[in-house]
Every structure is written in structure tokens, then in C-alpha cells.
Write a protein that holds these residues in place. Structure first.
Motif, PDB file in Angstrom:
ATOM      1  N   GLU A 241       0.765  -1.420   0.169  1.00 54.08           N
ATOM      2  CA  GLU A 241       0.218   0.024   0.083  1.00 54.08           C
ATOM      3  C   GLU A 241       0.433   1.406  -0.414  1.00 54.08           C
ATOM      4  O   GLU A 241       0.315   2.050  -0.223  1.00 54.08           O
ATOM      5  CB  GLU A 241      -0.885  -0.161   1.265  1.00 54.08           C
ATOM      6  N   HIS A 242       2.078   1.192   1.113  1.00 57.01           N
ATOM      7  CA  HIS A 242       2.461   2.630   0.934  1.00 57.01           C
ATOM      8  C   HIS A 242       3.757   2.482  -0.280  1.00 57.01           C
ATOM      9  O   HIS A 242       4.716   3.131  -0.586  1.00 57.01           O
ATOM     10  CB  HIS A 242       3.652   2.287   1.762  1.00 57.01           C
ATOM     11  N   ALA A 243       3.577   1.740  -0.905  1.00 57.60           N
ATOM     12  CA  ALA A 243       4.406   2.203  -2.298  1.00 57.60           C
ATOM     13  C   ALA A 243       3.702   2.174  -3.836  1.00 57.60           C
ATOM     14  O   ALA A 243       3.904   2.345  -4.642  1.00 57.60           O
ATOM     15  CB  ALA A 243       5.073   0.482  -2.862  1.00 57.60           C
ATOM     16  N   GLY A 244       2.189   2.774  -3.022  1.00 63.55           N
ATOM     17  CA  GLY A 244       1.171   3.358  -3.851  1.00 63.55           C
ATOM     18  C   GLY A 244       0.741   2.433  -4.346  1.00 63.55           C
ATOM     19  O   GLY A 244      -0.571   2.818  -5.756  1.00 63.55           O
ATOM     20  N   ILE A 245       0.234   0.788  -4.175  1.00 64.59           N
ATOM     21  CA  ILE A 245      -0.888   0.158  -4.608  1.00 64.59           C
ATOM     22  C   ILE A 245      -2.050  -0.388  -4.290  1.00 64.59           C
ATOM     23  O   ILE A 245      -1.507  -0.958  -2.883  1.00 64.59           O
ATOM     24  CB  ILE A 245       0.277  -1.217  -4.647  1.00 64.59           C
ATOM     25  N   ARG A 246      -2.616   0.445  -4.077  1.00 62.82           N
ATOM     26  CA  ARG A 246      -3.777   0.691  -3.281  1.00 62.82           C
ATOM     27  C   ARG A 246      -5.158  -0.677  -3.403  1.00 62.82           C
ATOM     28  O   ARG A 246      -4.916  -1.168  -4.459  1.00 62.82           O
ATOM     29  CB  ARG A 246      -4.985   2.146  -3.246  1.00 62.82           C
ATOM     30  N   LYS A 247      -5.486  -0.918  -2.403  1.00 60.47           N
ATOM     31  CA  LYS A 247      -6.747  -2.046  -2.376  1.00 60.47           C
ATOM     32  C   LYS A 247      -7.390  -1.515  -3.631  1.00 60.47           C
ATOM     33  O   LYS A 247      -8.387  -0.286  -4.253  1.00 60.47           O
ATOM     34  CB  LYS A 247      -7.452  -2.065  -1.719  1.00 60.47           C
ATOM     35  N   GLY A 248      -7.701  -2.993  -4.732  1.00 57.81           N
ATOM     36  CA  GLY A 248      -8.947  -2.539  -5.869  1.00 57.81           C
ATOM     37  C   GLY A 248      -7.408  -1.921  -6.572  1.00 57.81           C
ATOM     38  O   GLY A 248      -8.563  -2.046  -7.957  1.00 57.81           O
ATOM     39  N   PHE A 249      -6.472  -2.303  -6.758  1.00 57.88           N
ATOM     40  CA  PHE A 249      -5.683  -1.864  -8.234  1.00 57.88           C
ATOM     41  C   PHE A 249      -6.016  -2.389  -8.852  1.00 57.88           C
ATOM     42  O   PHE A 249      -5.532  -3.449  -8.463  1.00 57.88           O
ATOM     43  CB  PHE A 249      -3.925  -0.988  -7.420  1.00 57.88           C
ATOM     44  N   ARG A 250      -5.946  -2.238 -10.765  1.00 55.61           N
ATOM     45  CA  ARG A 250      -6.133  -2.643 -11.332  1.00 55.61           C
ATOM     46  C   ARG A 250      -4.881  -2.148 -12.442  1.00 55.61           C
ATOM     47  O   ARG A 250      -4.636  -0.419 -12.839  1.00 55.61           O
ATOM     48  CB  ARG A 250      -6.706  -2.510 -12.232  1.00 55.61           C
ATOM     49  N   LEU A 251      -3.951  -3.011 -13.026  1.00 54.17           N
ATOM     50  CA  LEU A 251      -3.473  -2.451 -14.828  1.00 54.17           C
ATOM     51  C   LEU A 251      -4.470  -2.390 -15.732  1.00 54.17           C
ATOM     52  O   LEU A 251      -5.327  -2.337 -15.477  1.00 54.17           O
ATOM     53  CB  LEU A 251      -2.578  -3.519 -15.043  1.00 54.17           C
ATOM     54  N   PRO A 252      -3.970  -1.087 -16.442  1.00 51.06           N
ATOM     55  CA  PRO A 252      -5.024  -1.350 -18.009  1.00 51.06           C
ATOM     56  C   PRO A 252      -5.502  -2.606 -18.426  1.00 51.06           C
ATOM     57  O   PRO A 252      -4.593  -2.739 -18.740  1.00 51.06           O
ATOM     58  CB  PRO A 252      -4.198  -0.335 -18.574  1.00 51.06           C
ATOM     59  N   ARG A 253      -6.734  -2.169 -18.397  1.00 51.66           N
ATOM     60  CA  ARG A 253      -7.283  -3.586 -19.939  1.00 51.66           C
ATOM     61  C   ARG A 253      -6.987  -4.910 -19.070  1.00 51.66           C
ATOM     62  O   ARG A 253      -7.633  -5.842 -19.713  1.00 51.66           O
ATOM     63  CB  ARG A 253      -6.547  -3.526 -21.228  1.00 51.66           C
ATOM     64  N   SER A 254      -6.606  -4.725 -17.707  1.00 51.21           N
ATOM     65  CA  SER A 254      -6.365  -6.357 -16.960  1.00 51.21           C
ATOM     66  C   SER A 254      -7.536  -6.428 -16.105  1.00 51.21           C
ATOM     67  O   SER A 254      -8.647  -6.058 -15.613  1.00 51.21           O
ATOM     68  CB  SER A 254      -5.135  -6.060 -16.396  1.00 51.21           C
TER      69      SER A 254
END
Length: 378
Positions: free
Chosen positions: A312-325
């Protein structure tokens, strides 16, 4: 042993990836399982065993080998040599949470904090499953194994399994092979008999999870209910209707690092000391012994740090997705990578690699995957 029409691994795993393997056999009894494995080993075919499918990340290409489905079932109560305790021997294919429910219902304590952990009994010692400070190694007595090298069934004490943080000599770690090639047939646990009186909860991590502020005994059923509720809130109980649960639980292991490394992380990063083994044997040659035994020096203890916090503190929040993934981080728990519907193994692996790179770039730590990977590269 029954050879069956191969089933897509996407239908048999909670991460819902993987094509049908070349061959699949099903073992409903321990004898069937022994016969199936001996046949596969004699053929020289590639193979792996499949229990509940909750800790397996299978690639998109068909596995060119044999998958052995373990469907064995059953719990046997045995006397314990220790007063006030009982032993349970469970078959490898028995559902782990069903075993926990069985123990709690009868007032047998020692595994209640591991309620809701998916998978089968046979998989539990392989990765030394645990939750909220309770691990199977605390109650594990022995396992019955079929050894690939000898082809013989042997009973192995827990002390010989090399149990550590989410590992054992039987676990196939990413990038390496298991130290010992064997398959568990049954597991024996030694549990405290508390009955309806309940038990005083001692572990700090479990007490915090349960919100306990005093030392009064609490019923095992109450502990189990609270743990299941907590896991459900984090999306850690499989629900076909909830994509947040279509994963392999915690995809990355909490990082175990030296104290010196832990001190470089932000002070607010959650961490827990990993107790060093102080019960070591000191060997002093006779010609060097002068009547004094040197005082043992405690080695620097390792520290377990929260992978979820790092993510989370590397900038990846809950619900994160890469584009079109179609793969994404759970909306409830940053440590769970999930199949949001029709995601390929390639999409999930791409997300995992992205998270690894972000954490490594930010904190200098490379997170290691917890599931067993079959024909997948990170």
C-alpha cells in the motif's frame, strides 16, 4: 485410484486459472493415493498433487503431466500421552476448516485461530499454515508420508519437517524444488481438551484480533466466530459471488528481514520479532575444556514486516488494476491478488510483477509469492 477426464484447473482452484492437464487421476482413499503416486513415479511422468486448490497458481498452457486429486477424508480420535489432551488424525484430503470446526465443536483447543483457512489438511504442514499468531507446528505431532525416493509409507515426526515461517522441507518454493520429495497421507495433531469452559487466550496477535482486554477464558466457538467474521471482512473466505475472494489468499509472504534491514524501513511499518532459537547445542573439544561453558550469545533476531503495508505504501491501493487487465488487488485486502472475472494467469502474473517492482523500488525488498506456481514465471 480412478483415471478421470481431465478438468480445467481454473475450475478446481480459487484463483481460477489453468487449462486441463494432460492426465488426471482421483484418489478417494489412502491406498488409492499410494497406488496412484507409485504408478506416476514409475512412469517418470511430470506430476503434482491437488487438494483444495487454494494455494495453487496454474499457468495458461495445459500442464503436460499428471495431476493427482487427493479426495481422501476422515478424522480419527486417538489418546494423547499428555494429560488433558487428545490427538486427532485426519486424512490429507479432509477440508482443513472442517477439521477446525470438528475440534471446536468438541472443545479441543489449539487450532481455532486458523478457522477459515482454505485448503486441505495435507497441505497445512507443507507451508506451516498459521493465522493471528497460531501455527500448525504448535500442535503437529507427526505426518504419514509417501516418500518418492523410497516409495515407502513412513511416519515422520514434526521435528523432522523443517517447519518455519510458511515453509517446510516439503514445500516447493518459487524458483526451487522441495528439499524432500514426498506426499502427506495423514496428519496427527495434539490438542488441549477444554470442553465448554473455554480457554485463556495468551498470544498478543490473537488477543488484538479478538479485541480482548482481560485474561478471562473465552469459548472456542466464540473465537472461531470472530475469526471467520474477520476473514470474511477481508475477503479471505471464498464466495463464488464475490470476486474479492477469487484468489489464493495472501499472494505474497510477509518479508522476514534482519533487524538491521528492518531499521531502514519507516517506523510506522508494522513488524513482529521472529524469536531466535536459543536452545542450541554447544560442542567444546575436550582438549579445549577448562571447566567453564561460555555464555551463549543470542544471535540477532530476524523481523517479520507486513507485506500488505509495503504494498500500500508503494502506491498500490486496494482495488488497483493495470489498464485493460481482469486481474486486480482485492478491494478489501492489499495482499490478495484476485481474478475479477476471466483473468488469465498471464494477467495475474503481470500484476504480481508490477507490485514486486514497486515495492522493491520503494523499499529495496523483493516480495516472494506464497502460492505454488505451476508453469508460471514472475
Amino acid at each position: 485410484m480412478t483415471q478421470i477426464e481431465p478438468i480445467r484447473l481454473a475450475e478446481l482452484t480459487t484463483l481460477q486459472t489453468g487449462a486441463a492437464p494432460a492426465r488426471m487421476v482421483e484418489a478417494m482413499t489412502a491406498d488409492d493415493l499410494v497406488a496412484a503416486l507409485r504408478d506416476v513415479w514409475a512412469s517418470g511422468d511430470e506430476w503434482f498433487v491437488l487438494g483444495g486448490g487454494s494455494n495453487l497458481f496454474a499457468g495458461d498452457a495445459p500442464f503436460d503431466g499428471t495431476v493427482v486429486r487427493i479426495r481422501t477424508n476422515g478424522i480419527e480420535e486417538l489418546p494423547s500421552p499428555h494429560p488433558g489432551r487428545i490427538r486427532l488424525r485426519a486424512q490429507a484430503g479432509h477440508d482443513w476448516d472442517a477439521l477446525v470446526a470438528y475440534a471446536v465443536e468438541r472443545g479441543y483447543a489449539g487450532i481455532e485461530a486458523m478457522s477459515g483457512i482454505p485448503g486441505t489438511v495435507g497441505a497445512a504442514p507443507v507451508q506451516n499454515v498459521g493465522a493471528y499468531g497460531q501455527e500448525i507446528q504448535e500442535t503437529l505431532v507427526e505426518v504419514e508420508l509417501l516418500d518418492e525416493h523410497s516409495g515407502e509409507v513412513v511416519t515422520t515426526p514434526a521435528a523432522d519437517l523443517g517447519l518455519g515461517f510458511r515453509t517446510s522441507v516439503l514445500k516447493h518454493h518459487y524458483g526451487s524444488v522441495a528439499e524432500r520429495r514426498a506426499v502427506i497421507l495423514s496428519v496427527t495433531l495434539d490438542l488441549a481438551v477444554t470442553g465448554d469452559a473455554g480457554r485463556v487466550v495468551r498470544g498478543e496477535q490473537l488477543r488484538r484480533a479478538l479485541g480482548l482486554t482481560n485474561d478471562d477464558p473465552v469459548p472456542l466457538a466464540w473465537v472461531r466466530e470472530r475469526i471467520l467474521s474477520t476473514r470474511a471482512a477481508k475477503g479471505m473466505l471464498f464466495d463464488p459471488a464475490d470476486p474479492d475472494t477469487h484468489g489464493a489468499g495472501s499472494f505474497f509472504q510477509n518479508a522476514i528481514v534482519p533487524e538491521s534491514v528492518a531499521r531502514t524501513l519507516p517506523p510506522e511499518c508494522p513488524r513482529w520479532p521472529v524469536t531466535p532459537d536459543l536452545d542450541t547445542i554447544t560442542v567444546i573439544p575436550l582438549d579445549a575444556y577448562y571447566g567453564l561453558v561460555p555464555k551463549p550469545e543470542a544471535p540477532p533476531s530476524d523481523v517479520k514486516v507486513s507485506a500488505a503495508w509495503l504494498i500500500e505504501h508503494a502506491g498500490i491501493r486496494k482495488g488497483f488494476r493495470l489498464p485493460r487487465s481482469r486481474a486486480g488487488v482485492s478491494t478489501k485486502h492489499a495482499l490478495a491478488l484476485t481474478n475479477r472475472g476471466g483473468a488469465t494467469a498471464g494477467e495475474i502474473a503481470e500484476l504480481a510483477r508490477f507490485i514486486q517492482s514497486r515495492v522493491h523500488s520503494e523499499f529495496g525488498l523483493l516480495l516472494q509469492p506464497e502460492p505454488v506456481l505451476v508453469d508460471v514465471e514472475l
